[in-house]
Design an enzyme around this catalytic site. Sequence first.
Site, PDB file in Angstrom:
ATOM      1  CG  ASP A  18      10.911 -44.699 -26.550  1.00 62.08           C
ATOM      2  OD1 ASP A  18      10.246 -45.154 -26.817  1.00 62.08           O
ATOM      3  OD2 ASP A  18      10.842 -43.451 -25.632  1.00 62.08           O
ATOM      4  CG  HIS A  35       5.789 -52.012 -31.956  1.00 63.94           C
ATOM      5  ND1 HIS A  35       6.328 -51.221 -31.149  1.00 63.94           N
ATOM      6  CD2 HIS A  35       4.189 -51.200 -31.760  1.00 63.94           C
ATOM      7  CE1 HIS A  35       5.870 -50.133 -30.670  1.00 63.94           C
ATOM      8  NE2 HIS A  35       4.535 -51.079 -30.951  1.00 63.94           N
ATOM      9  CG  LEU A 130      22.977 -62.608 -24.310  1.00 62.14           C
ATOM     10  CD1 LEU A 130      24.428 -61.435 -22.987  1.00 62.14           C
ATOM     11  CD2 LEU A 130      22.552 -62.698 -25.033  1.00 62.14           C
TER      12      LEU A 130
HETATM   13  C1  IPE Z   1       9.339 -47.740 -22.119  1.00 62.98           C
HETATM   14  O1  IPE Z   1       8.583 -46.992 -22.956  1.00 62.98           O
HETATM   15  C2  IPE Z   1       8.590 -48.605 -22.366  1.00 62.98           C
HETATM   16  C3  IPE Z   1       9.480 -49.986 -23.391  1.00 62.98           C
HETATM   17  C4  IPE Z   1      10.105 -49.517 -24.003  1.00 62.98           C
HETATM   18  C5  IPE Z   1       8.254 -51.058 -23.629  1.00 62.98           C
HETATM   19  P1  IPE Z   1       7.628 -46.124 -23.247  1.00 62.98           P
HETATM   20  O2  IPE Z   1       7.630 -45.414 -24.693  1.00 62.98           O
HETATM   21  O3  IPE Z   1       6.602 -47.050 -22.766  1.00 62.98           O
HETATM   22  O4  IPE Z   1       8.144 -45.636 -22.139  1.00 62.98           O
HETATM   23  P2  IPE Z   1       7.319 -43.096 -22.594  1.00 62.98           P
HETATM   24  O5  IPE Z   1       5.646 -43.550 -21.990  1.00 62.98           O
HETATM   25  O6  IPE Z   1       8.123 -42.628 -23.634  1.00 62.98           O
HETATM   26  O7  IPE Z   1       7.733 -42.945 -20.768  1.00 62.98           O
HETATM   27  C1  IPE Z   2       9.255 -48.862 -27.736  1.00 64.34           C
HETATM   28  O1  IPE Z   2       9.081 -47.704 -28.943  1.00 64.34           O
HETATM   29  C2  IPE Z   2       8.348 -50.188 -28.099  1.00 64.34           C
HETATM   30  C3  IPE Z   2       7.871 -50.192 -27.303  1.00 64.34           C
HETATM   31  C4  IPE Z   2       7.319 -49.130 -26.051  1.00 64.34           C
HETATM   32  C5  IPE Z   2       7.500 -51.603 -26.516  1.00 64.34           C
HETATM   33  P1  IPE Z   2       7.494 -46.925 -28.763  1.00 64.34           P
HETATM   34  O2  IPE Z   2       6.274 -47.815 -29.107  1.00 64.34           O
HETATM   35  O3  IPE Z   2       7.403 -46.705 -27.381  1.00 64.34           O
HETATM   36  O4  IPE Z   2       7.766 -46.025 -29.507  1.00 64.34           O
HETATM   37  P2  IPE Z   2       7.208 -44.602 -29.285  1.00 64.34           P
HETATM   38  O5  IPE Z   2       8.581 -44.010 -28.371  1.00 64.34           O
HETATM   39  O6  IPE Z   2       5.993 -43.780 -29.586  1.00 64.34           O
HETATM   40  O7  IPE Z   2       8.413 -43.920 -31.014  1.00 64.34           O
HETATM   41 MG    MG Z   3       8.315 -45.303 -26.300  1.00 67.12          MG
END
Ligand code: IPE
Ligand code: IPE
Ligand code: MG
Length: 235
Positions: A18, A35, A130
Site C-alpha cells: 500500500d 504503481h 518459492l
Molecule cells: C488494499 O489497499 C488493496 C491492495 C493493496 C491491492 P487499498 O489501498 O485498496 O486499501 P484501503 O482502501 O486503504 O483500505
Molecule cells: C497500493 O497503493 C496499490 C494498490 C491498491 C493496487 P494505493 O494505490 O492504494 O496507494 P495509496 O494508498 O492511495 O497511497
Molecule cells: Mg491504498
Amino acid sequence: MPADPPAALPRHVAIVMDGNGRWAKRQGMHRTFGHAAGEEALYRVVDAAIDLGLEALTVYGFSTENWTRPEEEVAYLMGLPGEVVAKRMAELHRRNVRVVVAGRRDGRVPASVLDHIDDAVARTATNTGLTFCIAFNYGGRAEITDAVRAILAKGLSPEEVDQDTISAHLYVPELPDPDLVIRTSGEVRWSNFLLWQAAYAEFVFVDTLWPDFRREHLVAALDEYARRERRFGGV
Ligand code: IPE
Ligand code: IPE
Ligand code: MG
C-alpha cells in the site's frame, strides 16, 4: 549478498502493498507513476523472498474494492500482473518459482490478462521453489463466498462441512496459512485480505510507502516476526 534469514522464518509471508498513490503524489506525479515504482519494489521483494528461502509469498495486487477507482487507474492496475509475469517469466522460471493466482475470474478482468496469468501458472506449475501468489481481483469475503458456493454445488450436507472443507475450497488451497502479514504505508487495517487464512497470522505494519520498500524492510519484518511469541490460543 543475501541477508541472513532470521532463526524462526515464516513459511508464508503475505503483503498488502500500500501507498503507491501517496508516494507519487509527494513527487507531484500521477498515481500510475507510483504503481510503476511499486512494480519495481515487488521485483526486489520477490528476489529477496527467494534468497531468504521463503516457501510462499502472497501479494495483494488488486482488491475486489479497487474497481471503484478511476477508470484509467483500474486499466493500469489490470495490466500489472500480465506485465509482471511477461517481464519476469524467464527469471522466475529459472529461479524455480511457482506462480499462482488467487482471485475472482469475472468478466471485468480482460481475457488477455487471464491468458497471460494462465500461461505463467501452467509453465511454472512443477517448480518447487518459492510459491509466488498474486492476489488479483481478490477479496477475502468473495473468496469465502465462492468457497461456500463450491461446497453447496457439490451437494455436501451440513455435517460434512468443517473448517478443513472451507480451507479446501479456497482459491489456492495448497498454500499454508500466512504466518506473517505485512502492510506498508502506515494504514493499520486489513482491507478484506486473506480473512480466513490470516486467523492466527502475526501482523507487522510499517510506515514505509510500498515503492520505498526494500529487502532490508522485509528482513526487519522477519526479525520482528522471530521475536513474537505465537500462542494459538494456548498458554
Ligand atoms: C488494499 O489497499 C488493496 C491492495 C493493496 C491491492 P487499498 O489501498 O485498496 O486499501 P484501503 O482502501 O486503504 O483500505
Ligand atoms: C497500493 O497503493 C496499490 C494498490 C491498491 C493496487 P494505493 O494505490 O492504494 O496507494 P495509496 O494508498 O492511495 O497511497
Ligand atoms: Mg491504498
